[in-house]
Design an enzyme around this catalytic site. Structure first.
Site, PDB file in Angstrom:
ATOM      1  N   ASP A 197       0.910  -1.145   0.000  1.00 52.86           N
ATOM      2  CA  ASP A 197       0.000   0.000   0.000  1.00 52.86           C
ATOM      3  C   ASP A 197       0.943   1.186   0.000  1.00 52.86           C
ATOM      4  O   ASP A 197       1.559   1.497   1.023  1.00 52.86           O
ATOM      5  CB  ASP A 197      -0.880   0.007   1.253  1.00 52.86           C
ATOM      6  CG  ASP A 197      -1.901   1.123   1.185  1.00 52.86           C
ATOM      7  OD1 ASP A 197      -1.489   2.274   0.925  1.00 52.86           O
ATOM      8  OD2 ASP A 197      -3.097   0.861   1.364  1.00 52.86           O
ATOM      9  N   HIS A 198       1.102   1.815  -1.151  1.00 57.52           N
ATOM     10  CA  HIS A 198       2.211   2.767  -1.258  1.00 57.52           C
ATOM     11  C   HIS A 198       2.065   3.961  -0.317  1.00 57.52           C
ATOM     12  O   HIS A 198       3.046   4.622  -0.001  1.00 57.52           O
ATOM     13  CB  HIS A 198       2.463   3.187  -2.714  1.00 57.52           C
ATOM     14  CG  HIS A 198       1.517   4.210  -3.249  1.00 57.52           C
ATOM     15  ND1 HIS A 198       0.282   3.905  -3.727  1.00 57.52           N
ATOM     16  CD2 HIS A 198       1.652   5.552  -3.402  1.00 57.52           C
ATOM     17  CE1 HIS A 198      -0.312   5.013  -4.143  1.00 57.52           C
ATOM     18  NE2 HIS A 198       0.497   6.030  -3.960  1.00 57.52           N
ATOM     19  N   HIS A 260      -5.631   2.984   1.037  1.00 60.58           N
ATOM     20  CA  HIS A 260      -4.715   4.058   1.455  1.00 60.58           C
ATOM     21  C   HIS A 260      -5.223   4.859   2.664  1.00 60.58           C
ATOM     22  O   HIS A 260      -4.509   5.073   3.632  1.00 60.58           O
ATOM     23  CB  HIS A 260      -4.499   5.057   0.316  1.00 60.58           C
ATOM     24  CG  HIS A 260      -4.006   4.437  -0.953  1.00 60.58           C
ATOM     25  ND1 HIS A 260      -3.096   3.415  -0.972  1.00 60.58           N
ATOM     26  CD2 HIS A 260      -4.284   4.707  -2.251  1.00 60.58           C
ATOM     27  CE1 HIS A 260      -2.838   3.082  -2.226  1.00 60.58           C
ATOM     28  NE2 HIS A 260      -3.547   3.846  -3.024  1.00 60.58           N
TER      29      HIS A 260
HETATM   30  C1  BG6 Z   1      -3.638   4.826  -6.553  1.00 60.79           C
HETATM   31  C2  BG6 Z   1      -5.016   4.993  -7.137  1.00 60.79           C
HETATM   32  O1  BG6 Z   1      -3.597   3.705  -5.704  1.00 60.79           O
HETATM   33  O2  BG6 Z   1      -3.291   5.991  -5.831  1.00 60.79           O
HETATM   34  C3  BG6 Z   1      -5.063   6.206  -8.044  1.00 60.79           C
HETATM   35  O3  BG6 Z   1      -5.374   3.822  -7.868  1.00 60.79           O
HETATM   36  C4  BG6 Z   1      -4.592   7.432  -7.291  1.00 60.79           C
HETATM   37  O4  BG6 Z   1      -6.372   6.428  -8.553  1.00 60.79           O
HETATM   38  C5  BG6 Z   1      -3.241   7.168  -6.619  1.00 60.79           C
HETATM   39  O5  BG6 Z   1      -4.451   8.499  -8.227  1.00 60.79           O
HETATM   40  C6  BG6 Z   1      -2.866   8.313  -5.725  1.00 60.79           C
HETATM   41  O6  BG6 Z   1      -1.545   8.142  -5.281  1.00 60.79           O
HETATM   42  P1  BG6 Z   1      -0.619   9.397  -4.937  1.00 60.79           P
HETATM   43  O7  BG6 Z   1       0.631   8.789  -4.410  1.00 60.79           O
HETATM   44  O8  BG6 Z   1      -0.442  10.154  -6.208  1.00 60.79           O
HETATM   45  O9  BG6 Z   1      -1.382  10.189  -3.920  1.00 60.79           O
END
Ligand code: BG6
Length: 510
Positions: A197-198, A260
């Site tokens: 989960d980045h 997230h």
């Molecule tokens: C992803 C979603 O997991 O996270 C995308 O599938 C979203 O829709 C993205 O844009 C957002 O990540 P970050 O790191 O740009 O906030």
């Protein structure tokens, strides 16, 4: 089993990546070119990768190793944010890139992969350690995990490790999440699984723990006695960017909140663990997620709001509505915005609403957490005919202007006792100066080292599904068509304001 506290083990600070190969399924996809290869290159640039290192890309398209290297070079140049590109370093790094064309459903492909990995282990001295990374279409995850297992690739010989990184989504709902889990566990043990989960890898999200548990100042106030409400916002100005087909089936609640933002919420609200170690930290996160109140279907509309953007002219720019996006059905019922009031049923948080919202095509890109403290118990300065002090507000800014600010009331200079809100600010940029690693850099290193602290776990995945499933069910069974209900480039539907107004709150940015 709990391991020793890494803070007491100086060697852990070095976090040296052992020799290994990273095998990417879905090498022709978006994530590989935007995130994975730029992150690996960046790690090479920072000298964080070992001598014995290789990457094997797999996808269906026929390509030679050389074609793959060229393609990745172009992607790295395009997506390497704020970092220089060094041609000599790239040429050296690219010698360790290999490609295998094949279908995840074809057993023969895994045999070829196995033979290829043996050759590469010799040629590149990877010690046969292998990190498999599933970045294919989610419907292929189970097939790929089984294919690897059947070919004997889930087990390394002579102490070599094998790990499997799985990208979100972990299922489409509770049932499919469990099915995926069974498929992954057929051949891989839990210690080998890294569910990414980045958001957990973002520096600013990690810093929430440092802020809370590395300072004695705030934690005593971090509870229902002092905190009135918490707002978590993840607004994106972009639309669905060519992912219309995927997004139509997913929606904002599944795409951002189920994973997230519930992880962010858990980080804000969890209890401190005894040690900073994968099992202990993840146990606390999981416990928190399991304390989220599960709404009955009849309660959903009072606590959750769905939105979908319609066309608009925002600042002179014509923006199409979601239903006019490429690949999207003209009657799509997808939520491109979702706001939920979560309640945490435990001793610390009972009665404190956690408002979480996310949306595409909002006025700006911002992810932050706003913690609103209670009003002073007695308004001393009202007697002066001045408005009462505004409550203290602590803002943890995740992106883009990473930092923390604390709003408090101060006496305005001059006669009388007039109060005005002022703020104390911490900015990453000015305090630390150096470039912070991206979430994927951090998480790739962690997986190669074998540290799962910042990875999610099946019990967390299931608890998060449980919290959002009643909302998904009610939204999925809707017979009316309220969409579109907000203009592209605005802060979302009116109903989201009403969600907060019920308890006398309002969104901080609107
Ligand atoms: C992803 C979603 O997991 O996270 C995308 O599938 C979203 O829709 C993205 O844009 C957002 O990540 P970050 O790191 O740009 O906030």
């Amino acid at each position: 089993m709990a391991q020793a506290n890494p803070f007491q083990d100086p060697l852990r600070f070095e976090r040296r990546v052992p020799p290994c190969a990273v095998v990417i399924f879905g090498a022709n996809g978006d994530l590989t070119k935007r995130k994975l290869l730029p992150s690996l290159y960046r790690l090479a640039f920072e000298r964080r990768l070992p001598q014995g290192f290789a990457v094997v890309g797999i996808s269906r398209t026929e390509m030679s190793d050389e074609d793959f290297r060229k393609k990745m070079e172009a992607s790295v140049k395009e997506f390497l944010e704020n970092s220089p590109f060094d041609q000599d370093l790239w040429d050296d790094f690219a010698r360790g890139l290999f490609y295998l064309a094949g279908d995840v459903g074809d057993d023969a492909m895994y045999q070829r992969l196995s033979a290829r990995l043996d050759e590469i282990a010799q040629a590149r001295q990877t010690a046969s350690n292998t990190l498999f990374y599933l970045s294919t279409q989610p419907s292929h995850y189970g097939t790929a995990a089984r294919g690897l297992g059947r070919a004997g690739l889930a087990r390394g010989a002579n102490g070599a490790w094998r790990r499997l990184v799985v990208e979100k989504p972990f299922g489409h709902d509770q049932t499919s999440a469990r099915e995926l889990e069974l498929a992954l566990h057929e051949h891989f043990a839990e210690e080998q699984l890294y569910r990414i989960d980045h958001y957990l890898g973002k520096e600013t999200v990690q810093n929430i723990l440092a802020f809370r548990f590395g300072n004695p100042l705030f934690e005593p106030l971090w509870n229902r006695q002092y905190i009135n409400s918490v707002q978590i916002t993840a607004a994106e100005s972009i639309g669905v960017e060519g992912r219309g087909g995927y997004y139509q089936e997913t929606g904002a609640l599944r795409d951002m909140i189920q994973n997230h933002l519930l992880q962010v919420l858990a980080t804000v609200a969890m209890e401190p663990s005894a040690v900073f170690e994968a099992t202990a930290v993840r146990d606390e996160r999981a416990k928190l997620l399991r304390s989220i109140r599960i709404y009955k279907p009849s309660e959903v509309d009072q606590h959750a709001v769905a939105g979908q953007y319609g066309p608009a002219n925002a600042g002179g720019k014509e923006l199409v509505g979601f239903r006019q996006e490429e690949g999207v059905d003209a009657k799509a019922m997808t939520d491109t915005y979702a706001a939920v009031e979560f309640q945490i049923e435990n001793w610390r948080w009972a009665g404190v609403p956690f408002y979480v919202r996310t949306g595409k095509r909002m006025p700006k890109r911002v992810t932050d957490i706003a913690i609103r403290f209670n009003h002073v118990p007695h308004s001393l300065f009202m007697t002066e005919g001045v408005d009462t002090a505004r409550p203290n507000l602590l803002i943890l800014r995740i992106q883009p202007e990473e930092g923390i600010s604390l709003r408090f009331s101060s006496k305005q200079p001059g006669p009388g006792m007039k109060l005005r809100p002022v703020s104390m600010d911490f900015n990453y940029g000015s305090s630390f100066g150096s470039r912070t690693p991206t979430a994927y850099e951090t998480l790739l290193v962690d997986a190669m080292i074998g540290d799962a602290t910042l990875y999610t776990r099946q019990d967390m995945v299931e608890a998060s599904w449980e919290a959002v499933q009643p909302i998904l069910n009610v939204w999925g069974n809707r017979t009316d068509d309220p969409f579109p209900n907000y203009e592209a480039g605005s802060w979302g539907p009116k109903a989201a304001d009403e969600l907060l107004a019920r308890r006398g709150n309002e969104w901080r940015l609107a």
